[in-house]
Design a protein around this motif. Structure first.
Motif, PDB file in Angstrom:
ATOM      1  N   HIS A 148       0.782  -1.242   0.000  1.00 24.97           N
ATOM      2  CA  HIS A 148       0.000   0.000   0.000  1.00 24.97           C
ATOM      3  C   HIS A 148       0.814   1.293   0.000  1.00 24.97           C
ATOM      4  CE1 HIS A 148      -0.293  -0.317   4.719  1.00 24.97           C
ATOM      5  NE2 HIS A 148       0.911  -0.535   4.273  1.00 24.97           N
ATOM      6  N   ASP A 198      -3.712  -2.773   8.026  1.00 29.34           N
ATOM      7  CA  ASP A 198      -2.283  -2.798   8.350  1.00 29.34           C
ATOM      8  C   ASP A 198      -2.006  -1.631   9.315  1.00 29.34           C
ATOM      9  OD1 ASP A 198       0.481  -3.873   6.756  1.00 29.34           O
ATOM     10  OD2 ASP A 198       0.661  -1.902   7.713  1.00 29.34           O
ATOM     11  N   VAL A 199      -1.024  -1.777  10.199  1.00 33.05           N
ATOM     12  CA  VAL A 199      -0.779  -0.731  11.205  1.00 33.05           C
ATOM     13  C   VAL A 199      -0.303   0.577  10.557  1.00 33.05           C
ATOM     14  CG1 VAL A 199       1.677  -1.133  11.781  1.00 33.05           C
ATOM     15  CG2 VAL A 199       0.076  -0.437  13.577  1.00 33.05           C
ATOM     16  N   HIS A 200       0.270   0.464   9.346  1.00 33.05           N
ATOM     17  CA  HIS A 200       0.758   1.652   8.639  1.00 33.05           C
ATOM     18  C   HIS A 200      -0.335   2.223   7.732  1.00 33.05           C
ATOM     19  CE1 HIS A 200       4.351  -0.903   9.507  1.00 33.05           C
ATOM     20  NE2 HIS A 200       4.764   0.261   9.995  1.00 33.05           N
ATOM     21  N   ASP A 259       0.830  -6.422  11.566  1.00 33.34           N
ATOM     22  CA  ASP A 259       1.781  -5.559  12.281  1.00 33.34           C
ATOM     23  C   ASP A 259       1.085  -4.707  13.345  1.00 33.34           C
ATOM     24  OD1 ASP A 259       0.661  -4.127  10.207  1.00 33.34           O
ATOM     25  OD2 ASP A 259       2.558  -3.644   9.218  1.00 33.34           O
ATOM     26  N   GLY A 280       1.187  -6.588   6.100  1.00 36.22           N
ATOM     27  CA  GLY A 280       2.435  -6.463   6.844  1.00 36.22           C
ATOM     28  C   GLY A 280       2.483  -7.307   8.107  1.00 36.22           C
ATOM     29  N   TYR A 327       6.112  -7.883  10.915  1.00 32.69           N
ATOM     30  CA  TYR A 327       7.578  -7.803  10.908  1.00 32.69           C
ATOM     31  C   TYR A 327       8.191  -8.345  12.189  1.00 32.69           C
ATOM     32  CZ  TYR A 327       6.431  -4.866   7.008  1.00 32.69           C
ATOM     33  OH  TYR A 327       5.912  -4.422   5.829  1.00 32.69           O
TER      34      TYR A 327
HETATM   35 ZN   LIG Z   1       2.534  -2.325   7.707  1.00 31.38          ZN
END
Ligand SMILES: [Zn+2]
Length: 303
Positions: free
Chosen positions: A123, A161-163, A238, A279, A281
């Motif tokens: 993304h 996603d956390v981002h 994530d 994501g 990680y």
């Molecule tokens: Zn992410």
């Protein structure tokens, strides 16, 4: 049956030692499913191997000069550094295959109700540049592809996603038939967060309870207001408390509850869902497999 889209190429990329990208997690997830699921559940999985997306299809959303430079290894060093991978033929093939996989996932979701891609969620790829391990935006490309399928006139991309889904937001800013919704941590990459159609920014250390309480009503409202014909779901893990690039405090069961809620809400309204793993990680790539497998478990509990 639950269609799962996977290609061994997802984990085949030579990276420098200590590179942050958990390249082997895709293979670990694939193997984890076979090792951990009961035989009756494994028999309900239907694996599909995708082909690469065509460059013509990619250029329908990305700038053709960017794509030509990218595939021919002619991007300036600074632009490759922003992407975060060293250039290789393998990287390009993997990237195009993964985007093809997310497109195939929308087709299979359209046919079967739920389909899951064991890759995807790039993304941070913008119209004419890549960033944060993302070269081309598979979510935007798959949304565009979904609009070519019969009976699909409106797509909702829900990015958990956390981002923040910055690339998706900018690429699709002028597309009225694709609604973008990002749920993310307010103080995390990317620093600049252009507006999605719907943004839900939550503070660092958000707990499972607070996350679900904030997200669930807004997601229900988004479905009611936009009435999408298909949902593309980025189920990034994530947001998990042990993630090395995320700052939320979400437990393993919280991942399952989020995934089950999204899939169940759509199923209740007969809206197909094409999900991607997104994501997640950790230096220990294998530790990500049980986290990503919550999505598959939630889907198996519904199909
Ligand atoms: Zn992410």
């Amino acid at each position: 049956m639950l269609p799962l889209i996977y290609h061994p190429i997802y984990s085949k990329l030579a990276l420098p030692p200590e590179h942050r990208y958990p390249i082997t997690k895709y293979r670990h997830l694939f193997e984890h499913l076979h090792a951990s699921l009961a035989t009756k559940d494994i028999n309900r999985l239907q694996f599909h191997q995708p082909s690469a997306i065509s460059l013509e299809q990619v250029k329908a959303l990305h700038h053709s000069d960017y794509i030509d430079a990218l595939v021919n290894n002619q991007l300036p060093a600074a632009k490759m550094r922003r992407i975060g991978f060293p250039w290789s033929e393998q990287l390009i093939t993997r990237t195009l295959t993964s985007a093809g996989g997310t497109c195939l996932t929308t087709e299979l979701a359209h046919q079967h109700g739920i389909a899951i891609h064991l890759s995807g969620g790039y993304h941070h790829a913008h119209h004419d540049f890549g960033s944060g391990f993302c070269l081309i935006n598979d979510l935007a490309l798959a949304a565009q592809h979904a609009l070519t399928l019969e009976g699909i006139d409106k797509v909702l991309i829900i990015d958990c996603d956390v981002h923040h889904g910055d690339g998706t937001a900018t690429i699709l800013a002028e597309h009225d038939d694709i609604v973008t919704f990002s749920v993310h941590c307010d103080k995390n990459f990317p620093a600049r967060k252009p507006d999605s159609n719907i943004d839900l920014a939550l503070p660092r250390e958000t707990t499972t309870e607070d996350y679900l309480a904030a997200f669930q009503p807004i997601f229900q409202l988004a479905l009611a207001q936009h009435q999408p014909d298909i949902v593309i779901y980025d189920a990034g893990v994530d947001i998990h408390q042990d993630d090395e690039l995320g700052y939320f405090n979400i437990c393993l069961d919280g991942l399952y509850q989020r995934d089950h809620f999204v899939l169940n809400s759509c199923q209740q309204q007969s809206i197909p869902v094409a999900a991607v793993v997104g994501g997640g990680y950790r230096k220990d790539h294998q530790a990500l497999a049980p986290l990503h497998s919550q999505l598959i478990q939630a889907a198996l509990d519904l199909v």
